[in-house]
Design a protein around this motif. Structure first.
Motif, PDB file in Angstrom:
ATOM      1  N   PRO A   1      12.007  10.950 -13.982  1.00  0.00           N
ATOM      2  CA  PRO A   1      11.393   9.848 -13.228  1.00  0.00           C
ATOM      3  C   PRO A   1      12.427   9.150 -12.364  1.00  0.00           C
ATOM      4  O   PRO A   1      13.545   8.884 -12.814  1.00  0.00           O
ATOM      5  N   ILE A   2      12.060   8.851 -11.124  1.00  0.00           N
ATOM      6  CA  ILE A   2      13.005   8.160 -10.245  1.00  0.00           C
ATOM      7  C   ILE A   2      12.715   6.676 -10.163  1.00  0.00           C
ATOM      8  O   ILE A   2      13.551   5.915  -9.691  1.00  0.00           O
ATOM      9  N   ASN A   3      11.535   6.255 -10.598  1.00  0.00           N
ATOM     10  CA  ASN A   3      11.242   4.831 -10.583  1.00  0.00           C
ATOM     11  C   ASN A   3      11.734   4.184 -11.869  1.00  0.00           C
ATOM     12  O   ASN A   3      11.923   4.841 -12.883  1.00  0.00           O
ATOM     13  N   PHE A   4      11.943   2.884 -11.795  1.00  0.00           N
ATOM     14  CA  PHE A   4      12.493   2.152 -12.928  1.00  0.00           C
ATOM     15  C   PHE A   4      11.558   2.239 -14.118  1.00  0.00           C
ATOM     16  O   PHE A   4      10.360   2.032 -14.005  1.00  0.00           O
ATOM     17  N   GLN A   5      12.105   2.567 -15.303  1.00  0.00           N
ATOM     18  CA  GLN A   5      11.298   2.693 -16.501  1.00  0.00           C
ATOM     19  C   GLN A   5      10.897   1.313 -17.013  1.00  0.00           C
ATOM     20  O   GLN A   5      11.736   0.450 -17.235  1.00  0.00           O
ATOM     21  N   GLN A   6       9.588   1.093 -17.194  1.00  0.00           N
ATOM     22  CA  GLN A   6       9.117  -0.207 -17.640  1.00  0.00           C
ATOM     23  C   GLN A   6       9.346  -0.419 -19.134  1.00  0.00           C
ATOM     24  O   GLN A   6       9.493  -1.534 -19.598  1.00  0.00           O
ATOM     25  N   SER A   7       9.336   0.665 -19.914  1.00  0.00           N
ATOM     26  CA  SER A   7       9.543   0.539 -21.346  1.00  0.00           C
ATOM     27  C   SER A   7      11.035   0.497 -21.657  1.00  0.00           C
ATOM     28  O   SER A   7      11.863   0.863 -20.832  1.00  0.00           O
ATOM     29  N   GLN A   8      11.371   0.062 -22.874  1.00  0.00           N
ATOM     30  CA  GLN A   8      12.778  -0.022 -23.251  1.00  0.00           C
ATOM     31  C   GLN A   8      13.393   1.365 -23.357  1.00  0.00           C
ATOM     32  O   GLN A   8      14.561   1.567 -23.012  1.00  0.00           O
TER      33      GLN A   8
ATOM     34  N   ASP B   1       0.877  -1.173   0.000  1.00  0.00           N
ATOM     35  CA  ASP B   1       0.000   0.000   0.000  1.00  0.00           C
ATOM     36  C   ASP B   1       0.918   1.227   0.000  1.00  0.00           C
ATOM     37  O   ASP B   1       1.390   1.638   1.038  1.00  0.00           O
ATOM     38  N   ASN B   2       1.245   1.810  -1.177  1.00  0.00           N
ATOM     39  CA  ASN B   2       0.637   1.530  -2.463  1.00  0.00           C
ATOM     40  C   ASN B   2       1.620   0.928  -3.486  1.00  0.00           C
ATOM     41  O   ASN B   2       1.210   0.182  -4.360  1.00  0.00           O
ATOM     42  N   VAL B   3       2.911   1.272  -3.413  1.00  0.00           N
ATOM     43  CA  VAL B   3       3.879   0.876  -4.430  1.00  0.00           C
ATOM     44  C   VAL B   3       5.129   0.329  -3.747  1.00  0.00           C
ATOM     45  O   VAL B   3       5.612   0.913  -2.770  1.00  0.00           O
ATOM     46  N   ALA B   4       5.652  -0.785  -4.262  1.00  0.00           N
ATOM     47  CA  ALA B   4       6.869  -1.373  -3.686  1.00  0.00           C
ATOM     48  C   ALA B   4       7.895  -1.635  -4.767  1.00  0.00           C
ATOM     49  O   ALA B   4       7.564  -2.134  -5.851  1.00  0.00           O
ATOM     50  N   TYR B   5       9.161  -1.295  -4.470  1.00  0.00           N
ATOM     51  CA  TYR B   5      10.299  -1.580  -5.341  1.00  0.00           C
ATOM     52  C   TYR B   5      11.179  -2.591  -4.611  1.00  0.00           C
ATOM     53  O   TYR B   5      11.622  -2.349  -3.492  1.00  0.00           O
ATOM     54  N   ILE B   6      11.434  -3.720  -5.256  1.00  0.00           N
ATOM     55  CA  ILE B   6      12.002  -4.880  -4.580  1.00  0.00           C
ATOM     56  C   ILE B   6      13.445  -5.111  -5.037  1.00  0.00           C
ATOM     57  O   ILE B   6      13.722  -5.163  -6.238  1.00  0.00           O
ATOM     58  N   TYR B   7      14.353  -5.258  -4.068  1.00  0.00           N
ATOM     59  CA  TYR B   7      15.764  -5.525  -4.327  1.00  0.00           C
ATOM     60  C   TYR B   7      16.185  -6.778  -3.550  1.00  0.00           C
ATOM     61  O   TYR B   7      15.718  -7.006  -2.439  1.00  0.00           O
ATOM     62  N   VAL B   8      17.077  -7.538  -4.150  1.00  0.00           N
ATOM     63  CA  VAL B   8      17.736  -8.630  -3.431  1.00  0.00           C
ATOM     64  C   VAL B   8      19.231  -8.461  -3.634  1.00  0.00           C
ATOM     65  O   VAL B   8      19.703  -8.377  -4.774  1.00  0.00           O
ATOM     66  N   ASN B   9      19.940  -8.374  -2.522  1.00  0.00           N
ATOM     67  CA  ASN B   9      21.393  -8.146  -2.554  1.00  0.00           C
ATOM     68  C   ASN B   9      21.730  -6.925  -3.403  1.00  0.00           C
ATOM     69  O   ASN B   9      22.658  -6.932  -4.217  1.00  0.00           O
ATOM     70  N   ASP B  10      20.916  -5.864  -3.196  1.00  0.00           N
ATOM     71  CA  ASP B  10      21.115  -4.548  -3.816  1.00  0.00           C
ATOM     72  C   ASP B  10      20.889  -4.549  -5.333  1.00  0.00           C
ATOM     73  O   ASP B  10      21.243  -3.587  -6.003  1.00  0.00           O
TER      74      ASP B  10
ATOM     75  N   PHE C   1      17.925  -4.592  -8.237  1.00  0.00           N
ATOM     76  CA  PHE C   1      16.500  -4.403  -8.445  1.00  0.00           C
ATOM     77  C   PHE C   1      15.926  -5.597  -9.198  1.00  0.00           C
ATOM     78  O   PHE C   1      16.421  -5.968 -10.257  1.00  0.00           O
ATOM     79  N   ILE C   2      14.868  -6.236  -8.637  1.00  0.00           N
ATOM     80  CA  ILE C   2      14.309  -7.431  -9.286  1.00  0.00           C
ATOM     81  C   ILE C   2      12.851  -7.265  -9.688  1.00  0.00           C
ATOM     82  O   ILE C   2      12.327  -8.103 -10.435  1.00  0.00           O
ATOM     83  N   GLY C   3      12.161  -6.235  -9.211  1.00  0.00           N
ATOM     84  CA  GLY C   3      10.763  -6.089  -9.599  1.00  0.00           C
ATOM     85  C   GLY C   3      10.040  -5.056  -8.768  1.00  0.00           C
ATOM     86  O   GLY C   3      10.592  -4.463  -7.840  1.00  0.00           O
ATOM     87  N   GLU C   4       8.781  -4.832  -9.136  1.00  0.00           N
ATOM     88  CA  GLU C   4       7.952  -3.856  -8.436  1.00  0.00           C
ATOM     89  C   GLU C   4       6.534  -4.381  -8.311  1.00  0.00           C
ATOM     90  O   GLU C   4       6.112  -5.270  -9.051  1.00  0.00           O
TER      91      GLU C   4
END
Length: 276
Positions: A215-222, A110-119, A121-124
């Motif tokens: 934009p500070i979040n990861f860009q989903q498009s190429q 709630d509402n947005v999560a940015y997920i990292y493993v061992n620093d 980025f793997i998904g949102e």
């Protein structure tokens, strides 16, 4: 042949520049310092309650009914004070086998999560309450593994994180609850979200705020989208500038105090393209 080779070289230069800009964008905002967070700045996450509590309710299909909602304070179930500030949750898990463990992380945010493993980025994940949430594959190396999940609350009417990690045999490895830590930078972010139109108005918490168009979040498009901004009183108008269309990404922008320093940062990024 010369023209074709020159065309190929130009394509390589453009792709290299795109790689640099995405790397540069991911080194700012939500992505800054994820591998350099000092232990001294971490606090114990506040446990709000088990999966199924209000206001989020039952989550059919979520992998762990005993997982607990967490936030940075007890107000997460009601009015979250951190509406414009991201909260980063951290958990360390030790893989005692001598081989990699294939797994899945099940997340509701709630509402947005940015997920990292061992620093890395793997998904949102966007929302997910009332459902099983989002699933992201993860590979856990032998030894210590660090899970870092940055959550941005978009509307202020409650905030929290619910997550569990399972292996490929569906065994629960760990879930959110006691033992999780959190870190909160002294920064503000404005959640814009997607837009079906080329121009989107957003209400700001204060009048005449300065907001970065990067934009500070990861860009989903190429190819990364670009934006023009204007502010009138407490209204921010976001316009996509690279196309006369809307955008699909869950856009997040950063509040800035010094426009000159932001322009300097843009110049540094642009100069890095020229020097490659």
């Amino acid at each position: 042949m010369f023209s074709l080779n020159k065309h190929i070289v130009n394509i390589i230069i453009v792709l290299s520049a795109l790689f640099i800009i995405v790397t540069a964008l991911r080194s700012t905002g939500l992505y800054e310092g994820m591998d350099n967070i000092s232990e001294d700045t971490l606090n114990d996450a506040y446990v709000l309650g088990k999966s199924g509590i209000q206001p989020w309710g039952k989550n059919e299909g979520f992998h762990d009914d005993n997982a607990k909602w967490i936030w940075s304070n007890s107000s997460g179930r009601n009015i979250a004070n951190e509406r414009y500030r991201p909260v980063t949750f951290i958990y360390k898990w030790h893989n005692y086998t001598n081989k990699n463990v294939e797994g899945t992380i099940n997340v509701i945010a709630d509402n947005v999560a940015y997920i990292y493993v061992n620093d890395e980025f793997i998904g949102e994940q966007y929302a997910g309450w009332g459902s099983k949430g989002g699933l992201v594959n993860v590979n856990l190396k032998p030894g210590l593994n660090k899970f870092t999940i940055t959550v941005l609350n978009a509307n202020g009417e409650g905030a929290g994180l619910l997550a569990t990690v399972i292996n490929d045999k569906k065994d629960i490895l760990f879930s959110t609850g006691e033992g999780w830590k959190y870190y909160m930078p002294n920064e503000e972010y404005i959640f814009i979200g997607p837009s079906t139109s080329n121009l989107k108005p957003v209400t700001l918490p204060r009048k005449n705020m300065k907001v970065s168009a990067i934009p500070i979040n990861f860009q989903q498009s190429q190819l990364p989208d670009t934006f023009d901004l204007s502010v009138t009183d407490n209204k921010l108008y976001v316009k996509r500038s690279d196309k006369e269309t809307g955008w699909e990404q869950q856009l997040v922008l950063k509040v800035i105090d010094d426009e000159e320093s932001m322009n300097k940062k843009k110049d540094e990024i642009n100069n890095s393209f020229l020097n490659e």
